[in-house]
Scaffold this motif. Sequence first.
Motif, PDB file in Angstrom:
ATOM      1  N   ALA A 155       0.830  -1.210   0.000  1.00  0.00           N
ATOM      2  CA  ALA A 155       0.000   0.000   0.000  1.00  0.00           C
ATOM      3  C   ALA A 155       0.861   1.255   0.000  1.00  0.00           C
ATOM      4  N   THR A 156       1.958   1.229   0.744  1.00  0.00           N
ATOM      5  CA  THR A 156       2.836   2.394   0.813  1.00  0.00           C
ATOM      6  C   THR A 156       3.433   2.727  -0.543  1.00  0.00           C
ATOM      7  N   THR A 157       3.837   1.711  -1.294  1.00  0.00           N
ATOM      8  CA  THR A 157       4.378   1.954  -2.633  1.00  0.00           C
ATOM      9  C   THR A 157       3.340   2.599  -3.535  1.00  0.00           C
ATOM     10  N   ALA A 158       2.115   2.125  -3.471  1.00  0.00           N
ATOM     11  CA  ALA A 158       1.050   2.698  -4.302  1.00  0.00           C
ATOM     12  C   ALA A 158       0.791   4.158  -3.934  1.00  0.00           C
ATOM     13  N   THR A 159       0.765   4.470  -2.650  1.00  0.00           N
ATOM     14  CA  THR A 159       0.521   5.859  -2.249  1.00  0.00           C
ATOM     15  C   THR A 159       1.691   6.751  -2.652  1.00  0.00           C
ATOM     16  N   PHE A 160       2.900   6.197  -2.638  1.00  0.00           N
ATOM     17  CA  PHE A 160       4.080   6.950  -3.056  1.00  0.00           C
ATOM     18  C   PHE A 160       3.960   7.349  -4.529  1.00  0.00           C
ATOM     19  N   ILE A 161       3.476   6.433  -5.363  1.00  0.00           N
ATOM     20  CA  ILE A 161       3.298   6.722  -6.786  1.00  0.00           C
ATOM     21  C   ILE A 161       2.185   7.743  -7.013  1.00  0.00           C
ATOM     22  N   LEU A 162       1.107   7.637  -6.248  1.00  0.00           N
ATOM     23  CA  LEU A 162      -0.099   8.397  -6.552  1.00  0.00           C
ATOM     24  C   LEU A 162      -0.180   9.750  -5.854  1.00  0.00           C
ATOM     25  N   THR A 163       0.721  10.019  -4.914  1.00  0.00           N
ATOM     26  CA  THR A 163       0.636  11.282  -4.181  1.00  0.00           C
ATOM     27  C   THR A 163       0.792  12.495  -5.092  1.00  0.00           C
ATOM     28  N   GLN A 164       1.785  12.459  -5.984  1.00  0.00           N
ATOM     29  CA  GLN A 164       2.004  13.610  -6.868  1.00  0.00           C
ATOM     30  C   GLN A 164       0.824  13.860  -7.804  1.00  0.00           C
ATOM     31  N   PRO A 165       0.307  12.848  -8.517  1.00  0.00           N
ATOM     32  CA  PRO A 165      -0.897  13.099  -9.325  1.00  0.00           C
ATOM     33  C   PRO A 165      -2.082  13.584  -8.489  1.00  0.00           C
ATOM     34  N   TYR A 166      -2.212  13.071  -7.267  1.00  0.00           N
ATOM     35  CA  TYR A 166      -3.299  13.511  -6.390  1.00  0.00           C
ATOM     36  C   TYR A 166      -3.191  14.998  -6.088  1.00  0.00           C
ATOM     37  N   LEU A 167      -1.976  15.451  -5.757  1.00  0.00           N
ATOM     38  CA  LEU A 167      -1.781  16.858  -5.438  1.00  0.00           C
ATOM     39  C   LEU A 167      -2.048  17.745  -6.652  1.00  0.00           C
ATOM     40  N   VAL A 168      -1.599  17.307  -7.817  1.00  0.00           N
ATOM     41  CA  VAL A 168      -1.874  18.069  -9.040  1.00  0.00           C
ATOM     42  C   VAL A 168      -3.375  18.112  -9.312  1.00  0.00           C
ATOM     43  N   ASP A 169      -4.070  17.000  -9.090  1.00  0.00           N
ATOM     44  CA  ASP A 169      -5.510  16.938  -9.332  1.00  0.00           C
ATOM     45  C   ASP A 169      -6.287  17.907  -8.443  1.00  0.00           C
ATOM     46  N   VAL A 170      -5.794  18.126  -7.203  1.00  0.00           N
ATOM     47  CA  VAL A 170      -6.518  19.040  -6.301  1.00  0.00           C
ATOM     48  C   VAL A 170      -6.031  20.475  -6.436  1.00  0.00           C
ATOM     49  N   GLY A 171      -5.151  20.744  -7.439  1.00  0.00           N
ATOM     50  CA  GLY A 171      -4.828  22.122  -7.774  1.00  0.00           C
ATOM     51  C   GLY A 171      -3.493  22.654  -7.317  1.00  0.00           C
ATOM     52  N   VAL A 172      -2.562  21.795  -6.872  1.00  0.00           N
ATOM     53  CA  VAL A 172      -1.248  22.274  -6.441  1.00  0.00           C
ATOM     54  C   VAL A 172      -0.356  22.453  -7.664  1.00  0.00           C
ATOM     55  N   PRO A 173       0.207  23.664  -7.895  1.00  0.00           N
ATOM     56  CA  PRO A 173       1.095  23.862  -9.056  1.00  0.00           C
ATOM     57  C   PRO A 173       2.449  23.194  -8.852  1.00  0.00           C
ATOM     58  N   LEU A 174       3.131  22.908  -9.974  1.00  0.00           N
ATOM     59  CA  LEU A 174       4.415  22.202  -9.929  1.00  0.00           C
ATOM     60  C   LEU A 174       5.421  22.890  -9.017  1.00  0.00           C
ATOM     61  N   ALA A 175       5.554  24.203  -9.123  1.00  0.00           N
ATOM     62  CA  ALA A 175       6.569  24.923  -8.357  1.00  0.00           C
ATOM     63  C   ALA A 175       6.342  24.812  -6.853  1.00  0.00           C
ATOM     64  N   LEU A 176       5.094  24.550  -6.445  1.00  0.00           N
ATOM     65  CA  LEU A 176       4.779  24.471  -5.016  1.00  0.00           C
ATOM     66  C   LEU A 176       4.712  23.037  -4.494  1.00  0.00           C
ATOM     67  N   LEU A 177       4.940  22.058  -5.352  1.00  0.00           N
ATOM     68  CA  LEU A 177       4.847  20.664  -4.906  1.00  0.00           C
ATOM     69  C   LEU A 177       5.792  20.383  -3.751  1.00  0.00           C
ATOM     70  N   GLY A 178       7.037  20.848  -3.887  1.00  0.00           N
ATOM     71  CA  GLY A 178       8.011  20.599  -2.824  1.00  0.00           C
ATOM     72  C   GLY A 178       7.605  21.244  -1.521  1.00  0.00           C
ATOM     73  N   LEU A 179       7.061  22.467  -1.596  1.00  0.00           N
ATOM     74  CA  LEU A 179       6.631  23.169  -0.387  1.00  0.00           C
ATOM     75  C   LEU A 179       5.476  22.444   0.288  1.00  0.00           C
ATOM     76  N   VAL A 180       4.556  21.928  -0.519  1.00  0.00           N
ATOM     77  CA  VAL A 180       3.422  21.186   0.031  1.00  0.00           C
ATOM     78  C   VAL A 180       3.870  19.852   0.620  1.00  0.00           C
ATOM     79  N   LEU A 181       4.832  19.203  -0.036  1.00  0.00           N
ATOM     80  CA  LEU A 181       5.295  17.901   0.446  1.00  0.00           C
ATOM     81  C   LEU A 181       6.231  18.006   1.646  1.00  0.00           C
ATOM     82  N   ALA A 182       6.776  19.205   1.900  1.00  0.00           N
ATOM     83  CA  ALA A 182       7.729  19.363   3.003  1.00  0.00           C
ATOM     84  C   ALA A 182       7.125  18.978   4.353  1.00  0.00           C
ATOM     85  N   PRO A 183       5.949  19.491   4.740  1.00  0.00           N
ATOM     86  CA  PRO A 183       5.386  19.044   6.023  1.00  0.00           C
ATOM     87  C   PRO A 183       5.027  17.565   6.035  1.00  0.00           C
ATOM     88  N   VAL A 184       4.714  17.011   4.861  1.00  0.00           N
ATOM     89  CA  VAL A 184       4.433  15.573   4.779  1.00  0.00           C
ATOM     90  C   VAL A 184       5.696  14.781   5.090  1.00  0.00           C
TER      91      VAL A 184
END
Length: 418
Positions: free
Chosen positions: A237-266
């Motif tokens: 399950a962890t591997t699947a969530t690792f693959i899908l986290t980035q598309p999920y964030l893009v789908d909910v409206g996070v721009p590419l330049a801010l992906l790292g900032l959003v993933l930092a607290p994660v």
Amino acid sequence: MNATQPEPWPPGNPAVNLPRFYAFQFLTNLQLWLPIWVLYLRDLRGLSLAQIAAMEALFWLVIVAAEMPTGAIADRWGRKLSLLLGAASNALAVLIFGVATGYALLLLSYLVWGISMTLTSGANTAFVYDTLAALGREREFTKVWGRAQAWMMAAGLLASLAGAPLAAVTNLAVPVQASVLSSVAAAAVGLGFREPPRLGSAARLAYGKVLRMAAQHALRHPPTRAMIAVTTVFGAATTATFILTQPYLVDVGVPLALLGLVLAPVQLASLTGSLTAHRLAARMGERHAFYLVCMLYSLALLALGAAVSVWAIALLLALRWSGAARLPLASDAITRHAPQELRATVASAASLAVGLGTALTQYPLGLLADRTSVRAVFLVLGAGTAVLGGAALAWWSAAMRREQAALEPQAPLTTRAP
């Protein structure tokens, strides 16, 4: 040498292994492609999520095939050698991944990456455990391994903050190519490792015998067998969530330049989970700690599947914290039961099971994401980990109770006087 006498340490202070291993973990995982790798494959190399999942399946099939043979290398010829080979092949894999323009070369990079991972897994936990055992500190394994995982998460945090902005101002290939340097630096740090001493008989076991004995232990020791089942369910399950986290964030409206900032607290949540796992086990007991982190993981997945807002990102904190807290607990539960001469190979057996479960599930999950949504996959994973993971945990808990009852001294039988 007597079979029960430990081998002497190489000259120097054995405790240097621990800070050097922390540095090794940090540099190995300082991969600037982490926040953008799925986008790199999808947007720059033109792959679909199903194709990416298919490569992941190949990656894990390689792990299934190579995990125990490479684990036996660490038990037969040394933990240090296995870690060095793993670091060198990791650098090669990243290099191929960063310059590949076709599917064939990308598949080759995944093949090398899978071998690299198997050379490191098993050997890393055995290296740390044996170092602590030689220092008389093996009870600290959960804490020390949690710290090592935290250094890994810290590297991921830094990579998330730097990688996405770097991709935004250059292109998606540059963070991948730049990551070769940290992989080479990790191999350089590994040269300074000191091979932990082992029992004299451990170093003389034949390669084939190591494989056979480790497989027998993993299959015949009930708590180990059950914990491998727990690790398989949540690892896939962890591997699947690792693959899908980035598309999920893009789908909910996070721009590419801010992906790292959003993933930092994660990533910070993952780091915290690794550091607090031993305290959680000490306060609640190992069994209750396992139930807590696994239940939280399943609930977070179900909530992510139901959520549609950008604020659902907060649920990723719970997901990553609980997933990271589980890792040192599971590593300790498997490693401490394994005989020293088989420790790396038994740990590799657990990774083999995770690899098999992951290989069988990633492509169907990728197809589901392509044909429905990422949220649908999160719902499936939440339900699956709750049912299958819960059953595996109950199995492990019962096996531990039986083993502990068998070890408790029996009260002497008494007869009543007439």
